[in-house]
Design a protein around this motif. Structure first.
Motif, PDB file in Angstrom:
ATOM      1  N   ARG A  80      15.964  18.518  26.199  1.00 19.20           N
ATOM      2  CA  ARG A  80      15.227  17.303  25.508  1.00 19.20           C
ATOM      3  C   ARG A  80      14.727  16.537  26.602  1.00 19.20           C
ATOM      4  O   ARG A  80      15.182  16.389  27.738  1.00 19.20           O
ATOM      5  N   ILE A  81      13.395  15.891  26.381  1.00 18.50           N
ATOM      6  CA  ILE A  81      12.570  14.970  27.405  1.00 18.50           C
ATOM      7  C   ILE A  81      12.490  13.758  27.000  1.00 18.50           C
ATOM      8  O   ILE A  81      12.027  13.498  25.776  1.00 18.50           O
ATOM      9  N   ALA A  82      12.816  12.814  27.965  1.00 12.82           N
ATOM     10  CA  ALA A  82      12.453  11.349  27.875  1.00 12.82           C
ATOM     11  C   ALA A  82      11.238  11.153  28.725  1.00 12.82           C
ATOM     12  O   ALA A  82      11.340  11.221  29.923  1.00 12.82           O
ATOM     13  N   LEU A  83      10.170  10.330  28.102  1.00 17.00           N
ATOM     14  CA  LEU A  83       9.131  10.081  28.849  1.00 17.00           C
ATOM     15  C   LEU A  83       9.403   8.422  29.183  1.00 17.00           C
ATOM     16  O   LEU A  83       9.394   7.831  27.977  1.00 17.00           O
ATOM     17  N   ILE A  84       9.449   8.022  30.499  1.00 17.85           N
ATOM     18  CA  ILE A  84       9.970   6.828  30.425  1.00 17.85           C
ATOM     19  C   ILE A  84       8.933   6.180  31.249  1.00 17.85           C
ATOM     20  O   ILE A  84       8.291   6.432  32.579  1.00 17.85           O
ATOM     21  N   GLU A  85       8.528   4.813  30.695  1.00 17.34           N
ATOM     22  CA  GLU A  85       7.623   3.906  31.159  1.00 17.34           C
ATOM     23  C   GLU A  85       6.100   4.756  31.453  1.00 17.34           C
ATOM     24  O   GLU A  85       5.360   4.605  32.041  1.00 17.34           O
ATOM     25  N   GLY A  86       5.938   5.556  30.283  1.00 24.10           N
ATOM     26  CA  GLY A  86       4.593   6.261  30.293  1.00 24.10           C
ATOM     27  C   GLY A  86       3.621   5.996  29.014  1.00 24.10           C
ATOM     28  O   GLY A  86       2.455   6.332  28.928  1.00 24.10           O
ATOM     29  N   GLY A  87       4.107   4.832  28.411  1.00 24.27           N
ATOM     30  CA  GLY A  87       3.481   4.457  27.046  1.00 24.27           C
ATOM     31  C   GLY A  87       3.689   5.778  26.102  1.00 24.27           C
ATOM     32  O   GLY A  87       4.364   6.649  26.300  1.00 24.27           O
ATOM     33  N   PHE A  88       3.232   5.515  24.750  1.00 24.09           N
ATOM     34  CA  PHE A  88       3.268   6.573  23.875  1.00 24.09           C
ATOM     35  C   PHE A  88       2.259   6.652  22.677  1.00 24.09           C
ATOM     36  O   PHE A  88       2.213   7.433  21.985  1.00 24.09           O
ATOM     37  N   ALA A  89       1.514   5.562  22.954  1.00 23.29           N
ATOM     38  CA  ALA A  89       0.187   5.454  21.634  1.00 23.29           C
ATOM     39  C   ALA A  89      -0.489   6.727  21.949  1.00 23.29           C
ATOM     40  O   ALA A  89      -1.105   7.141  20.891  1.00 23.29           O
ATOM     41  N   TRP A  90      -0.426   7.339  23.232  1.00 20.12           N
ATOM     42  CA  TRP A  90      -1.500   8.476  23.573  1.00 20.12           C
ATOM     43  C   TRP A  90      -0.811   9.693  22.802  1.00 20.12           C
ATOM     44  O   TRP A  90      -1.613  10.816  22.646  1.00 20.12           O
ATOM     45  N   LEU A  91       0.420   9.591  22.556  1.00 23.67           N
ATOM     46  CA  LEU A  91       1.040  10.798  22.186  1.00 23.67           C
ATOM     47  C   LEU A  91       0.693  11.598  20.772  1.00 23.67           C
ATOM     48  O   LEU A  91       0.209  12.576  20.714  1.00 23.67           O
ATOM     49  N   PRO A  92       0.445  10.888  19.775  1.00 27.60           N
ATOM     50  CA  PRO A  92      -0.275  11.313  18.611  1.00 27.60           C
ATOM     51  C   PRO A  92      -1.525  12.098  18.853  1.00 27.60           C
ATOM     52  O   PRO A  92      -1.796  13.191  18.326  1.00 27.60           O
ATOM     53  N   PRO A  93      -2.577  11.315  19.215  1.00 28.46           N
ATOM     54  CA  PRO A  93      -3.799  11.984  19.552  1.00 28.46           C
ATOM     55  C   PRO A  93      -3.685  13.287  20.463  1.00 28.46           C
ATOM     56  O   PRO A  93      -4.479  14.224  20.151  1.00 28.46           O
ATOM     57  N   LEU A  94      -2.852  13.315  21.407  1.00 29.25           N
ATOM     58  CA  LEU A  94      -2.667  14.379  22.192  1.00 29.25           C
ATOM     59  C   LEU A  94      -2.030  15.702  21.473  1.00 29.25           C
ATOM     60  O   LEU A  94      -2.570  16.781  21.393  1.00 29.25           O
ATOM     61  N   ALA A  95      -1.113  15.308  20.503  1.00 29.63           N
ATOM     62  CA  ALA A  95      -0.546  16.319  19.570  1.00 29.63           C
ATOM     63  C   ALA A  95      -1.535  16.955  18.645  1.00 29.63           C
ATOM     64  O   ALA A  95      -1.716  17.957  18.410  1.00 29.63           O
ATOM     65  N   TRP A  96      -2.550  15.909  18.176  1.00 32.14           N
ATOM     66  CA  TRP A  96      -3.246  16.495  17.255  1.00 32.14           C
ATOM     67  C   TRP A  96      -4.427  17.450  17.850  1.00 32.14           C
ATOM     68  O   TRP A  96      -4.821  18.525  17.222  1.00 32.14           O
ATOM     69  N   ARG A  97      -4.764  17.121  19.141  1.00 37.80           N
ATOM     70  CA  ARG A  97      -5.633  17.972  19.981  1.00 37.80           C
ATOM     71  C   ARG A  97      -4.998  19.233  20.116  1.00 37.80           C
ATOM     72  O   ARG A  97      -5.714  20.173  20.211  1.00 37.80           O
ATOM     73  N   MET A  98      -3.638  19.015  20.759  1.00 41.60           N
ATOM     74  CA  MET A  98      -3.128  20.348  21.224  1.00 41.60           C
ATOM     75  C   MET A  98      -3.032  21.359  19.627  1.00 41.60           C
ATOM     76  O   MET A  98      -3.290  22.627  19.970  1.00 41.60           O
ATOM     77  N   ASP A  99      -2.656  20.761  18.650  1.00 37.48           N
ATOM     78  CA  ASP A  99      -2.507  21.714  17.546  1.00 37.48           C
ATOM     79  C   ASP A  99      -3.850  22.359  17.251  1.00 37.48           C
ATOM     80  O   ASP A  99      -3.967  23.446  16.885  1.00 37.48           O
ATOM     81  N   LYS A 100      -4.932  21.517  17.333  1.00 39.73           N
ATOM     82  CA  LYS A 100      -6.311  21.873  16.993  1.00 39.73           C
ATOM     83  C   LYS A 100      -6.578  23.136  17.853  1.00 39.73           C
ATOM     84  O   LYS A 100      -7.106  24.148  17.426  1.00 39.73           O
TER      85      LYS A 100
END
Lengths: 367, 367
Positions: free
Chosen positions: B248-268
């Motif tokens: 399990r990974i914690a992303l600390i002080e990196g923000g997170f609003a970018w994560l859903p767009p990245l997930a969409w892009r990776m899935d595609k």
């Protein structure tokens, strides 16, 4: 039944189908196509030394083309204008198509050769693409890392009606707001040309991600949006748009769902770091809204289709979104399937044609 | 009127105020704090050669601290436990606080010195932070680029109840999915420890962005999320979670609003590139949802506050979101002001305490 009408000269339209302005078509030069346009000195150079550039990546290996885009003529995908006309321009109701000839001419390490090869590529585009086919426009190829040569090429051809933007690639030796690139932007603005930043380019002096070298191409591909993010931040924080207020940028094939979160992040930090960048007079997001446009391919695919509407909303609407297919590449978006959300007719028209028409100054459709 | 109640031993609470588990507090070692914990050989090394690491950036120059966090004792911000207790742990109702001691011990270029300095830093944390203050837990400092030494440190202290995660930083020599880091993840999983990836770290072998060297610190700061994006893609596409399903990974002080767009892009892209990464068995977004947690600071600030709810929605809810302040750093988020949206009480509790409690296995609050 499909009835064709001619609008404008050279364009055909199936009545009732969506016309498109395709902001990303790749025309390809065969290994010897450019030769007649090269001065003899550089032709000899080409034959003796060949291409030297930072290495990049393509998928599939050797050719990024759709399997069905290999012309019967035996030319490479994207190299046969007649075939492109039939398979793409006619078939998909392309009113205008914007060519991005990413042959690496602008990325040569040898500055003089890069200048010569860029000029020859542009002359070849005029003679063999723009003049024979009135639906086509092109991005001007420039040796971007050698700005004095790039400026000379913009001065030489920037007023040619066939060239509607200056074309750069996303892998550069520095973030594209770096001052070494400013002469290019000043020249583009003088000629009322926007600047397009396209996916790709060689690896220039550093790892391909912000965290080092990834093992897989898929990481490189997913990570390309990271380069675009760095460029947007750089163009804004270097103050390019204060210096050159008429500069307009198209982000081509870089995606756009990441842009609102980046704008939020930049705005927040600018509140704290203003003193480091006093030349940045406005909130970073205001520069985003005023100076950046995006193309659609590869279209963002949120897990719930309707969330694409949220992304548009966060972008401030669809006014900066321009349709593109990436023909003839493997990850081509078909206009019938790209936008999987319902949009009002006026918004569809903006995305498919009118935003690009305004951005690139393309003549209105014939009645 | 505020009445204090004790829950658990050492924690005080103002009745009716939000308790927090603060997932990002920085404790600081003074220049000689670690010395008593260093073997004499390495103490002499420190005095002779000093620190050698890839260079990084902090803001403001020299100290990233809040102006009011300088203790009256004259110690550095974050270096005085008594002052931290009063100013932060008591004042903000911190039930548990997670220490991230980013002294560079884990980033030394000399592998043996990095191992020795990491071990000494951890011993110092036990003796001077964890044992005196039961509200504190710490991230285990490891020499991440020298994985055999990192594994040894995890074996040495991984079962100590004070260490609840292995702490890495976002600037690494390779994307963190690279196989050279797998022994670290395997050791962490063996000890049931999650891995935290924290903002920062030195520049390691390449430019700080995916597009070269930016001119300004603000670009570096805005661009740090680019490194996080590359790490998420790397951890997924290298197949780490197939090999180590408990990681399990914690992303600390990196923000997170970018994560859903990245997930969409990776899935595609995974739909197309599966054959390159056959070890990736599931949609990339499924690994995101199952294996990644995020901390809040610096909290995302969409232009319309309510859009933070959209970001949470795109993340699949708030179950992976853990509150953090970044005390005593300048960009500290106060728990009363960080979340500027209305959330149901159960969701607030998840963000402020319960997600972190479950993620880090922290004992339940005393009744």
């Amino acid at each position: 039944m499909t009835e064709t009408i001619t609008t404008p000269p050279g364009a055909t339209r199936r009545r009732g189908e969506q016309m498109i302005i395709d902001c990303d078509i790749h025309n390809v030069a065969m290994p010897d196509s450019i030769d007649p346009y090269l001065p003899n000195k550089w032709l000899q150079h080409k034959r003796t030394y060949g291409s030297r550039q930072h290495s990049g990546n393509v998928y599939p290996k050797g050719s990024p083309a759709r399997w069905d885009s290999f012309p019967p003529s035996g030319l490479a995908p994207g190299a046969d204008l007649d075939f492109m006309r039939k398979q793409h321009l006619d078939e998909l109701n392309v009113e205008y198509g914007l060519l991005g000839c990413l042959s690496g001419a602008g990325s040569q390490l040898n500055p003089d050769y890069s200048a010569a090869l860029s000029a020859a590529t542009n002359d070849w585009q005029i003679a063999e693409w723009l003049e024979p086919e009135p639906r086509l426009r092109a991005g001007l190829i420039v040796p971007a890392e050698h700005s004095q040569h790039a400026v000379a090429e913009i001065e030489r051809l920037g007023d040619h009606p066939g060239f509607v933007q200056v074309l750069l690639v996303a892998r550069s030796t520095a973030p594209l707001g770096n001052r070494k690139y400013w002469p290019i932007y000043e020249a583009a603005a003088r000629h009322n040309l926007p600047v397009g930043i396209h996916y790709g380019g060689g690896v220039r002096g550093g790892p391909i991600s912000a965290a080092g070298w990834p093992s897989y191409y898929i990481e490189d591909h997913a990570g390309m949006s990271g380069a675009f993010q760095a460029h947007v931040a750089s163009l804004i924080f270097e103050g390019v748009f204060e210096q050159i207020p008429d500069l307009r940028i198209a982000l081509i094939e870089g995606g756009f769902a990441w842009l609102p979160p980046l704008a939020w992040r930049m705005d927040k930090q600018w509140q704290r770091f203003k003193s480091e960048v006093p030349h940045v007079r406005r909130k970073p997001s205001e520069y985003v809204y005023d100076h950046f446009w995006v193309t659609t391919q590869p279209i963002e695919e949120p897990h719930r289709r309707k969330d694409l509407l949220t992304v548009f909303e966060h972008l401030g609407g669809v006014d900066k979104v321009m349709f593109s297919t990436d023909y003839p590449h493997w990850d081509f978006d078909h206009p019938l399937h790209a936008l999987q959300v319902r949009l009002p007719a006026d918004q569809r028209d903006k995305i498919y044609t009118e935003n690009a028409r305004a951005f690139y100054g393309l003549p209105a459709r014939a009645a």
